[in-house]
Design a protein around this motif. Structure first.
Motif, short mmCIF file in Angstrom:
data_model
loop_
_atom_site.label_atom_id
_atom_site.label_comp_id
_atom_site.label_asym_id
_atom_site.label_seq_id
_atom_site.Cartn_x
_atom_site.Cartn_y
_atom_site.Cartn_z
N TRP A 71 6.60 3.48 -3.28
CA TRP A 71 6.56 2.39 -4.25
C TRP A 71 7.95 1.77 -4.46
O TRP A 71 8.10 0.56 -4.64
N LEU A 98 -6.05 -5.94 1.26
CA LEU A 98 -7.00 -4.83 1.37
C LEU A 98 -7.06 -4.36 2.83
O LEU A 98 -7.28 -5.16 3.75
N THR A 116 -0.80 -7.95 -1.89
CA THR A 116 -1.70 -6.80 -2.11
C THR A 116 -2.93 -6.82 -1.18
O THR A 116 -4.08 -6.83 -1.65
N GLN A 123 -1.66 3.67 0.40
CA GLN A 123 -1.84 2.23 0.59
C GLN A 123 -1.50 1.47 -0.70
O GLN A 123 -0.85 0.43 -0.68
N LEU A 124 -1.92 2.04 -1.84
CA LEU A 124 -1.61 1.42 -3.13
C LEU A 124 -0.11 1.46 -3.40
O LEU A 124 0.48 0.48 -3.86
N ALA A 125 0.52 2.60 -3.10
CA ALA A 125 1.96 2.75 -3.36
C ALA A 125 2.78 1.80 -2.49
O ALA A 125 3.84 1.33 -2.91
N ALA A 144 -5.63 6.48 0.40
CA ALA A 144 -5.81 5.39 -0.57
C ALA A 144 -4.59 5.25 -1.47
O ALA A 144 -4.10 4.14 -1.71
N ASN A 145 -4.07 6.39 -1.96
CA ASN A 145 -2.91 6.31 -2.86
C ASN A 145 -1.67 5.78 -2.15
O ASN A 145 -0.87 5.04 -2.73
N ARG A 190 3.72 -6.37 -0.73
CA ARG A 190 3.88 -6.22 -2.18
C ARG A 190 3.45 -7.48 -2.94
O ARG A 190 2.93 -7.40 -4.05
N THR A 213 -2.42 -1.41 6.37
CA THR A 213 -2.00 -2.31 5.28
C THR A 213 -1.02 -3.36 5.80
O THR A 213 -1.17 -4.56 5.53
N THR A 241 -4.18 -2.57 -1.18
CA THR A 241 -5.32 -2.00 -1.87
C THR A 241 -6.20 -1.28 -0.85
O THR A 241 -6.07 -1.47 0.35
N ALA A 242 -7.12 -0.44 -1.38
CA ALA A 242 -7.88 0.46 -0.51
C ALA A 242 -9.38 0.34 -0.77
O ALA A 242 -9.81 0.05 -1.88
#
Ligand SMILES: Nc1ncnc2c1ncn2[C@@H]1O[C@H](COP(=O)(O)OP(=O)(O)O)[C@@H](O)[C@H]1O
Ligand SMILES: Cc1ncsc1CCOP(=O)(O)O
Ligand SMILES: [Mg+2]
Length: 305
Positions: free
Chosen positions: A289, A42, A40, A59-61, A56-57, A37, A245, A65-66
């Motif tokens: 998240w 990649l 972030t 990994q972002l949550a 991708a979503n 967190r 991640t 990053t993706a």
């Protein structure tokens, strides 16, 4: 079960013990959740076309990053700026047969870490050729369901099994085997990964009703989660992406544990906040998240003794 129950490493009378609250592995899991967190990182993915958006979503949550790539030169260039990488063989195209072995070789040569999801291992000549080629230049973590882990172990001949005679029947992208039947295969694969790993360490995560994570030595079982995970496509694929991640910030065993536990806690929350598969998928991203590092690190974790 509360974290207090783990204080002394309770013996469950079934050959397993609860990992105590004081076990350093819990501190590392908590730190991995926090580091993702804060940093972030990649994680690059070469993944299937069905679930690419969820990967991708997710990994972002989780806080990362993706970037999705398919051509070897693009993958290898992106690997230079990525913290780790993810390869998922769910949907194949003819050029993958040359591209994926080349990518695995170059990631190995460049000392890069990566996670493999051997989706549908055992089905099709092309997939089998690709997965067999990874034996020489293997990933750092393998994440799959029990049937995929058993099939990969047989394909790599790690138990002196006939390479072309896998001991399980493939079932498309779904598992037909119980997680417990994959323990030996998972340990053998993890030891093989460690032997070739840029860091000397590897791990295998077997998903199911109770997840299993091993580095070839320690074996952990993670209960909980939600059966609704089997009613959306990409629960396993996105778990693989999120494992990558975490691999960007943590050693393989910790990364595999942190990702699997994050998914278990998040899916439990998502189940209570949704009314069917559609809203469950959305609620899962929200929960990935919002789950706290303490919730993840204080999860029930059982270890084989
Ligand atoms: N019956 C179940 N109960 C709880 N969680 C489950 C169940 N089946 C799968 N999961 C969870 O779903 C996620 C994906 O696992 P799985 O369905 O085994 O992967 P795959 O989609 O690759 O077959 C994991 O987080 C796993 O813990
Ligand atoms: C349905 C499907 N077909 C090829 S890949 C794929 C997605 C599999 O996703 P998961 O293993 O995460 O359920
Ligand atoms: Mg899968």
């Amino acid at each position: 079960m509360s974290i207090d129950s783990y204080a002394d490493g309770t013996d469950n009378n079934d050959g397993m013990t609860s990992v105590p609250a004081t076990d350093p592995i819990r501190t590392k899991i908590r730190q991995a959740v926090i580091d993702v967190r804060e940093q972030t990182p990649l994680a690059q993915s070469f993944t299937n076309f069905v679930t690419i958006n969820l990967v991708a979503n997710a990994q972002l949550a989780a806080g990362g990053t993706a970037a999705m790539s398919y051509l070897p030169d693009d993958v290898i260039a992106t690997a230079e700026i990525a913290g780790s990488n993810y390869i998922n063989v769910g949907t194949l195209l003819p050029f993958f047969k040359d591209a994926l072995p080349e990518i695995a070789y170059k990631l190995h040569k460049n000392g890069k870490t990566w996670v493999l999801d051997p989706v549908a291992a055992g089905i099709g000549e092309t997939r089998t050729a690709i997965l067999k080629s990874f034996r020489t230049y293997p990933p750092t973590i393998v994440r799959g369901n029990a049937s995929e882990i058993i099939a990969l172990d047989a394909m790599w001949g790690l138990a002196n099994a006939e390479p072309d005679n896998p001991t399980t029947r493939p079932a498309g992208v779904e598992a037909v085997d119980e997680v417990d039947s994959a323990v030996d295969a998972a340990k053998r694969i993890a030891r093989h990964l460690a032997k070739h790993s840029p860091t000397g360490k590897g791990a295998v995560a077997v998903s199911g009703a109770i997840d299993l994570v091993t580095d070839g030595d320690r074996v952990f079982r993670l209960p909980g989660g939600s059966a609704m995970m089997t009613k959306i496509t990409g629960a396993g694929c996105s778990l693989g992406g999120v494992t990558a991640t975490y691999l960007a910030v943590a050693e393989p065993l910790v990364a595999a544990l942190a990702a699997s536990l994050l998914y278990d806690r998040a899916s439990e929350i998502a189940e209570t906040r949704s009314i069917g598969p559609g809203s469950f998928q959305v609620a899962l991203l929200d929960a990935l998240w919002n789950v706290t590092a303490d919730q993840v690190a204080e999860s029930e974790i059982n270890e084989t003794v």
